[in-house]
Design a protein around this motif. Sequence first.
Motif, PDB file in Angstrom:
ATOM      1  N   ASN A 127       0.826  -1.211   0.000  1.00 41.24           N
ATOM      2  CA  ASN A 127       0.000   0.000   0.000  1.00 41.24           C
ATOM      3  C   ASN A 127       0.855   1.253   0.000  1.00 41.24           C
ATOM      4  O   ASN A 127       0.547   2.239  -0.692  1.00 41.24           O
ATOM      5  CB  ASN A 127      -0.924   0.002   1.215  1.00 41.24           C
ATOM      6  CG  ASN A 127      -2.020  -1.040   1.119  1.00 41.24           C
ATOM      7  OD1 ASN A 127      -2.205  -1.663   0.076  1.00 41.24           O
ATOM      8  ND2 ASN A 127      -2.738  -1.243   2.213  1.00 41.24           N
TER       9      ASN A 127
ATOM     10  N   HIS B  35       2.697   1.688  -3.429  1.00 42.04           N
ATOM     11  CA  HIS B  35       1.801   2.044  -4.532  1.00 42.04           C
ATOM     12  C   HIS B  35       0.698   2.976  -4.040  1.00 42.04           C
ATOM     13  O   HIS B  35      -0.477   2.779  -4.348  1.00 42.04           O
ATOM     14  CB  HIS B  35       1.192   0.782  -5.134  1.00 42.04           C
ATOM     15  CG  HIS B  35       2.205  -0.181  -5.683  1.00 42.04           C
ATOM     16  ND1 HIS B  35       2.894   0.053  -6.857  1.00 42.04           N
ATOM     17  CD2 HIS B  35       2.641  -1.380  -5.216  1.00 42.04           C
ATOM     18  CE1 HIS B  35       3.715  -0.966  -7.093  1.00 42.04           C
ATOM     19  NE2 HIS B  35       3.584  -1.837  -6.115  1.00 42.04           N
TER      20      HIS B  35
ATOM     21  N   ASP C   7      -0.109   5.716  -5.067  1.00 44.22           N
ATOM     22  CA  ASP C   7      -0.813   6.316  -6.191  1.00 44.22           C
ATOM     23  C   ASP C   7      -1.885   5.409  -6.764  1.00 44.22           C
ATOM     24  O   ASP C   7      -2.685   5.823  -7.598  1.00 44.22           O
ATOM     25  CB  ASP C   7       0.172   6.678  -7.305  1.00 44.22           C
ATOM     26  CG  ASP C   7       0.929   5.469  -7.831  1.00 44.22           C
ATOM     27  OD1 ASP C   7       1.281   4.590  -7.030  1.00 44.22           O
ATOM     28  OD2 ASP C   7       1.170   5.412  -9.055  1.00 44.22           O
ATOM     29  N   ARG C   8      -1.932   4.144  -6.296  1.00 44.65           N
ATOM     30  CA  ARG C   8      -2.945   3.197  -6.764  1.00 44.65           C
ATOM     31  C   ARG C   8      -3.907   2.826  -5.634  1.00 44.65           C
ATOM     32  O   ARG C   8      -4.529   1.762  -5.679  1.00 44.65           O
ATOM     33  CB  ARG C   8      -2.262   1.922  -7.300  1.00 44.65           C
ATOM     34  CG  ARG C   8      -1.306   2.150  -8.461  1.00 44.65           C
ATOM     35  CD  ARG C   8      -2.031   2.458  -9.757  1.00 44.65           C
ATOM     36  NE  ARG C   8      -2.789   1.305 -10.247  1.00 44.65           N
ATOM     37  CZ  ARG C   8      -2.272   0.363 -11.046  1.00 44.65           C
ATOM     38  NH1 ARG C   8      -0.984   0.426 -11.425  1.00 44.65           N
ATOM     39  NH2 ARG C   8      -3.020  -0.633 -11.488  1.00 44.65           N
TER      40      ARG C   8
ATOM     41  N   HIS D 108      -6.748   3.679  -5.040  1.00 42.97           N
ATOM     42  CA  HIS D 108      -8.114   3.517  -5.511  1.00 42.97           C
ATOM     43  C   HIS D 108      -8.361   2.162  -6.171  1.00 42.97           C
ATOM     44  O   HIS D 108      -9.505   1.805  -6.447  1.00 42.97           O
ATOM     45  CB  HIS D 108      -8.435   4.610  -6.536  1.00 42.97           C
ATOM     46  CG  HIS D 108      -7.486   4.598  -7.700  1.00 42.97           C
ATOM     47  ND1 HIS D 108      -6.278   5.257  -7.653  1.00 42.97           N
ATOM     48  CD2 HIS D 108      -7.539   3.978  -8.901  1.00 42.97           C
ATOM     49  CE1 HIS D 108      -5.635   5.056  -8.796  1.00 42.97           C
ATOM     50  NE2 HIS D 108      -6.384   4.279  -9.567  1.00 42.97           N
ATOM     51  N   ASP D 109      -7.308   1.393  -6.434  1.00 48.28           N
ATOM     52  CA  ASP D 109      -7.406   0.155  -7.207  1.00 48.28           C
ATOM     53  C   ASP D 109      -7.167  -1.045  -6.286  1.00 48.28           C
ATOM     54  O   ASP D 109      -6.051  -1.554  -6.155  1.00 48.28           O
ATOM     55  CB  ASP D 109      -6.394   0.173  -8.351  1.00 48.28           C
ATOM     56  CG  ASP D 109      -6.587  -0.967  -9.338  1.00 48.28           C
ATOM     57  OD1 ASP D 109      -7.299  -1.927  -9.002  1.00 48.28           O
ATOM     58  OD2 ASP D 109      -6.014  -0.895 -10.443  1.00 48.28           O
TER      59      ASP D 109
ATOM     60  N   PHE E 216      -5.599  -4.276  -7.890  1.00 47.35           N
ATOM     61  CA  PHE E 216      -4.152  -4.185  -8.103  1.00 47.35           C
ATOM     62  C   PHE E 216      -3.400  -4.414  -6.796  1.00 47.35           C
ATOM     63  O   PHE E 216      -2.421  -5.174  -6.756  1.00 47.35           O
ATOM     64  CB  PHE E 216      -3.793  -2.820  -8.693  1.00 47.35           C
ATOM     65  CG  PHE E 216      -2.321  -2.565  -8.759  1.00 47.35           C
ATOM     66  CD1 PHE E 216      -1.552  -3.049  -9.807  1.00 47.35           C
ATOM     67  CD2 PHE E 216      -1.676  -1.839  -7.755  1.00 47.35           C
ATOM     68  CE1 PHE E 216      -0.182  -2.826  -9.865  1.00 47.35           C
ATOM     69  CE2 PHE E 216      -0.316  -1.609  -7.801  1.00 47.35           C
ATOM     70  CZ  PHE E 216       0.439  -2.103  -8.861  1.00 47.35           C
TER      71      PHE E 216
ATOM     72  N   LYS F 207     -11.537   2.216  -9.460  1.00 46.91           N
ATOM     73  CA  LYS F 207     -10.501   1.672 -10.330  1.00 46.91           C
ATOM     74  C   LYS F 207     -10.615   2.227 -11.742  1.00 46.91           C
ATOM     75  O   LYS F 207      -9.618   2.643 -12.342  1.00 46.91           O
ATOM     76  CB  LYS F 207     -10.586   0.142 -10.368  1.00 46.91           C
ATOM     77  CG  LYS F 207      -9.584  -0.496 -11.316  1.00 46.91           C
ATOM     78  CD  LYS F 207      -9.738  -2.006 -11.359  1.00 46.91           C
ATOM     79  CE  LYS F 207      -8.763  -2.616 -12.365  1.00 46.91           C
ATOM     80  NZ  LYS F 207      -8.898  -4.101 -12.430  1.00 46.91           N
TER      81      LYS F 207
ATOM     82  N   GLY G 258      -9.983   6.214 -11.494  1.00 45.46           N
ATOM     83  CA  GLY G 258      -8.704   6.665 -10.956  1.00 45.46           C
ATOM     84  C   GLY G 258      -8.814   7.504  -9.710  1.00 45.46           C
ATOM     85  O   GLY G 258      -7.806   7.964  -9.176  1.00 45.46           O
TER      86      GLY G 258
END
Length: 235
Positions: free
Chosen positions: A61, A64, A66-67, A69-70, A73, A152, A155
């Motif tokens: 976590n 990443h 920047d991810r 929201h996903d 992933f 996802k 974004g």
Amino acid sequence: MLDLSRIRAITLDLDDTLWPVWPTIHRAEQVLMDWLTQHAPATAALSCQAEVKQAVRAEINARHADRAHDLSFLRLEAIRALLVQAGDPGHLAEPAFEVFFAERQRVDLFDDALPALAFWSQRYPVVALSNGNADVHRVGIGQHFHASVSAKSLGVAKPDLRIFVAGAQAAGVAPHEVLHIGDDAHADCVGALAAGMQVAWLNREGQDWSHGDTRPHLEVRDLHQLCACWPEYQP
């Protein structure tokens, strides 16, 4: 109070609004563990160590951010990291995730979910608006939805204003013509209110409102109570 005359579309949260999410996640994690026990036993053994599993997830976590929201992933990469740490092939992450993801779509709907969906979808375009990774078609309720907007796919996650605007656009209406329904006081209610939507807070557990003076237009304990706002509704 709701102004029914303004409503031209409905956006709807999924997890903990239409079904309880944590029993689903726990069951999916057990199915994943069973698969790992068969195909990657060293990873299964490592996953049994709660502190290791939590540390891996936290590291993924953070790496990443920047991810955030996903969720798919992040789950996939956490599985991959555990595989590598245990000395198993990293390429097993994809089939392992698919096992988890398929089970994650097997939900137990609240008793009020299908009657409410059937009622609303006959009257308005209904758009799923979720931070999670449930797929309404794989869940088996896709026929009630005009579209789906996820964190996802977009974004950004609720309560970000942009996901609510995207939900209205998917329905083909302006935000002030939308009724948003969700269980999360912050992600659903605060975000949708900021977007100019009417908001119904589905507060199944009777939690206190702690987000300032601007409150949802309506607070209900179940979806039957919300649908009863329409005079023609027959539960």
